[in-house]
Design an enzyme around this catalytic site. Structure first.
Site, PDB file in Angstrom:
ATOM      1  N   SER A   1     -10.436  15.953   2.382  1.00  0.00           N
ATOM      2  CA  SER A   1      -9.579  15.082   1.581  1.00  0.00           C
ATOM      3  C   SER A   1     -10.461  14.091   0.847  1.00  0.00           C
ATOM      4  O   SER A   1     -11.155  13.273   1.470  1.00  0.00           O
ATOM      5  CB  SER A   1      -8.601  14.333   2.486  1.00  0.00           C
TER       6      SER A   1
ATOM      7  N   HIS B   1      -8.412  18.982  -0.749  1.00  0.00           N
ATOM      8  CA  HIS B   1      -7.150  18.261  -0.589  1.00  0.00           C
ATOM      9  C   HIS B   1      -7.206  16.988  -1.434  1.00  0.00           C
ATOM     10  O   HIS B   1      -8.101  16.162  -1.279  1.00  0.00           O
ATOM     11  CB  HIS B   1      -6.948  17.929   0.892  1.00  0.00           C
TER      12      HIS B   1
ATOM     13  N   ASP C   1      -5.058  13.678  -2.657  1.00  0.00           N
ATOM     14  CA  ASP C   1      -3.910  12.823  -2.343  1.00  0.00           C
ATOM     15  C   ASP C   1      -3.519  11.983  -3.554  1.00  0.00           C
ATOM     16  O   ASP C   1      -4.276  11.117  -3.983  1.00  0.00           O
ATOM     17  CB  ASP C   1      -4.273  11.882  -1.192  1.00  0.00           C
TER      18      ASP C   1
ATOM     19  N   MET D   1      -0.968   9.192  -4.897  1.00  0.00           N
ATOM     20  CA  MET D   1      -0.043   8.169  -4.372  1.00  0.00           C
ATOM     21  C   MET D   1       0.447   7.286  -5.508  1.00  0.00           C
ATOM     22  O   MET D   1      -0.323   6.966  -6.411  1.00  0.00           O
ATOM     23  CB  MET D   1      -0.764   7.291  -3.355  1.00  0.00           C
TER      24      MET D   1
ATOM     25  N   HIS E   1      -1.461  16.891  -2.686  1.00  0.00           N
ATOM     26  CA  HIS E   1      -0.463  16.286  -1.797  1.00  0.00           C
ATOM     27  C   HIS E   1       0.152  15.106  -2.546  1.00  0.00           C
ATOM     28  O   HIS E   1      -0.503  14.077  -2.736  1.00  0.00           O
ATOM     29  CB  HIS E   1      -1.191  15.861  -0.509  1.00  0.00           C
TER      30      HIS E   1
ATOM     31  N   MET F   1       2.296  12.112  -2.837  1.00  0.00           N
ATOM     32  CA  MET F   1       3.014  11.042  -2.133  1.00  0.00           C
ATOM     33  C   MET F   1       3.642  10.153  -3.193  1.00  0.00           C
ATOM     34  O   MET F   1       3.225   9.012  -3.426  1.00  0.00           O
ATOM     35  CB  MET F   1       2.042  10.280  -1.235  1.00  0.00           C
TER      36      MET F   1
ATOM     37  N   MET G   1       2.350  16.180   8.590  1.00  0.00           N
ATOM     38  CA  MET G   1       1.510  14.973   8.624  1.00  0.00           C
ATOM     39  C   MET G   1       1.300  14.536  10.066  1.00  0.00           C
ATOM     40  O   MET G   1       2.257  14.427  10.841  1.00  0.00           O
ATOM     41  CB  MET G   1       2.192  13.827   7.874  1.00  0.00           C
TER      42      MET G   1
ATOM     43  N   ASP H   1      -2.560  17.216   8.478  1.00  0.00           N
ATOM     44  CA  ASP H   1      -3.262  16.205   7.675  1.00  0.00           C
ATOM     45  C   ASP H   1      -3.139  14.839   8.335  1.00  0.00           C
ATOM     46  O   ASP H   1      -2.035  14.321   8.496  1.00  0.00           O
ATOM     47  CB  ASP H   1      -2.618  16.186   6.276  1.00  0.00           C
TER      48      ASP H   1
HETATM   49  C1  DX5 Z   1      -2.994  10.174   4.096  1.00  0.00           C
HETATM   50  C2  DX5 Z   1      -3.517  11.384   3.380  1.00  0.00           C
HETATM   51  C3  DX5 Z   1      -4.588  12.114   4.059  1.00  0.00           C
HETATM   52  C4  DX5 Z   1      -5.840  11.327   4.321  1.00  0.00           C
HETATM   53  C5  DX5 Z   1      -6.447  11.848   5.577  1.00  0.00           C
HETATM   54  O1  DX5 Z   1      -1.847   9.759   3.467  1.00  0.00           O
HETATM   55  O2  DX5 Z   1      -2.461  12.310   3.167  1.00  0.00           O
HETATM   56  O3  DX5 Z   1      -4.914  13.320   3.350  1.00  0.00           O
HETATM   57  O4  DX5 Z   1      -6.788  11.403   3.287  1.00  0.00           O
HETATM   58  O5  DX5 Z   1      -7.479  11.026   5.908  1.00  0.00           O
HETATM   59  P1  DX5 Z   1      -8.162  11.034   7.350  1.00  0.00           P
HETATM   60  O6  DX5 Z   1      -8.713  12.423   7.549  1.00  0.00           O
HETATM   61  O7  DX5 Z   1      -9.205  10.001   7.222  1.00  0.00           O
HETATM   62  O8  DX5 Z   1      -7.097  10.711   8.352  1.00  0.00           O
HETATM   63 ZN    ZN Z   2      -2.982  14.234   2.311  1.00  0.00          ZN
END
Ligand code: DX5
Ligand code: ZN
Length: 221
Positions: free
Chosen positions: A9, A33, A35, A37, A66, A68, A137, A175
Site C-alpha cells: 500500500s 494497492h 488508497d 481518501m 481502494h 474511501m 478491512m 487490508d
Molecule cells: C487504511 C488503508 C490501508 C493502509 C494499510 O485505510 O486502507 O491500505 O494503507 O496500512 P498498514 O499496512 O500500515 O496498516
Molecule cells: Zn487500503
C-alpha cells in the site's frame, strides 16, 4: 486456494519519491494497492487521479484502487483513464452496488467491494458474483500504521467459504495491520491478497520486508 499475492500500500511510501519506492519493490510483489481518501467517508485525505496517472507511467503493476470516498461511482471513468485496473468501493456507501459494478465494467475496470470492520459479510453476500475481489478491512479505514483487528478473521473465513461453496473465483483481500505475524492467520482464514503499507515501506529494507511477508504466508500454503 490460489497462491497468496502481496499488495504494497503506497500510503506508507515517501510521496516525494513515489516512483522510486514502487520501482524498488515492483519485481517482488503482485499488485499495487492505492488508497484514495476524500476527507469525508474517512477523516483523512490521501491522493487521487493525477497521482494514479503519473504512477501508471512508472509501473506496470496491476493497480488495485481502494476508494474511501462517499461517491466512488462518480469517478470510475476518470479512474480507468488514469490507468487503474480495479476499483474497490465500500458497501457502506453503496448498499446496492449493482449500478456501480456495471459502470466500472463499462469503463473497463475490474470491480470489488470492501467491508469496514463493523460491517457483516451479509451486506455483500447478494453482490459477490458482481465482484472480482472482496476486501475485508482489518483496521478502521482512513489511516496506515494501525493495529490488526483479529476479530475480522471469522469474516475472512466466511467470505472464503461463500466464494468456494458457490464455485466462484473472487479474490479475498485483507487490508490493515498486516505484518509477517498477522499475515499468517489472515492467510489461514482464507485471504488470497494481503495488503501491507507500513510493514513494507516503513521497513529499513522494503525488499527484505516483502520477502519476510511472503515467507510467512507461504508457510501456510
Ligand atoms: C487504511 C488503508 C490501508 C493502509 C494499510 O485505510 O486502507 O491500505 O494503507 O496500512 P498498514 O499496512 O500500515 O496498516
Ligand atoms: Zn487500503
Amino acid at each position: 486456494m490460489k497462491p497468496a499475492r502481496l499488495a504494497p500500500s503506497i500510503l506508507a511510501a515517501d510521496f516525494a519519491r513515489l516512483g522510486e519506492e514502487v520501482a524498488r519493490v515492483e519485481p517482488y510483489v503482485d499488485l499495487l494497492h492505492i488508497d484514495v481518501m476524500d476527507g469525508h467517508f474517512v477523516p483523512n485525505l490521501s491522493l487521487g487521479i493525477p497521482v494514479i496517472a503519473s504512477l501508471r507511467k512508472a509501473s506496470s503493476l496491476y493497480f488495485d484502487c481502494h476508494l474511501m470516498t462517499t461517491n466512488p461511482d462518480a469517478y470510475l471513468p476518470e479512474l480507468a483513464a488514469a490507468g487503474a485496473d480495479l476499483a474497490v468501493v465500500h458497501i457502506e456507501v453503496l448498499p446496492d452496488p449493482t449500478q456501480a459494478a456495471e459502470r466500472a465494467r463499462r469503463a473497463g475496470l475490474d470491480f470489488g467491494l470492501v467491508l469496514s470492520p463493523p460491517t457483516p459479510f451479509e451486506a455483500v453476500a447478494p453482490f459477490v458474483e458482481l465482484c472480482d475481489l472482496l476486501l475485508v478491512m482489518s483496521v478502521h479505514p482512513g489511516f496506515g500504521g494501525q493495529e490488526f483487528m483479529p476479530e475480522v478473521l471469522p469474516k475472512v473465513h466466511e467470505a472464503r467459504q461463500w466464494v468456494d461453496s458457490h464455485g466462484l473465483t473472487v479474490d479475498i483481500e485483507i487490508d490493515g495491520g498486516i505484518t509477517p505475524e498477522t499475515a499468517r492467520p489472515a492467510r489461514e482464514a482464507g485471504a488470497d491478497v494481503l495488503v501491507a503499507g507500513s510493514a513494507i515501506f516503513r521497513a529499513p529494507d522494503p525488499v527484505e520486508a516483502v520477502h519476510r511477508l511472503r515467507a510467512a504466508v507461504e508457510e501456510v500454503g
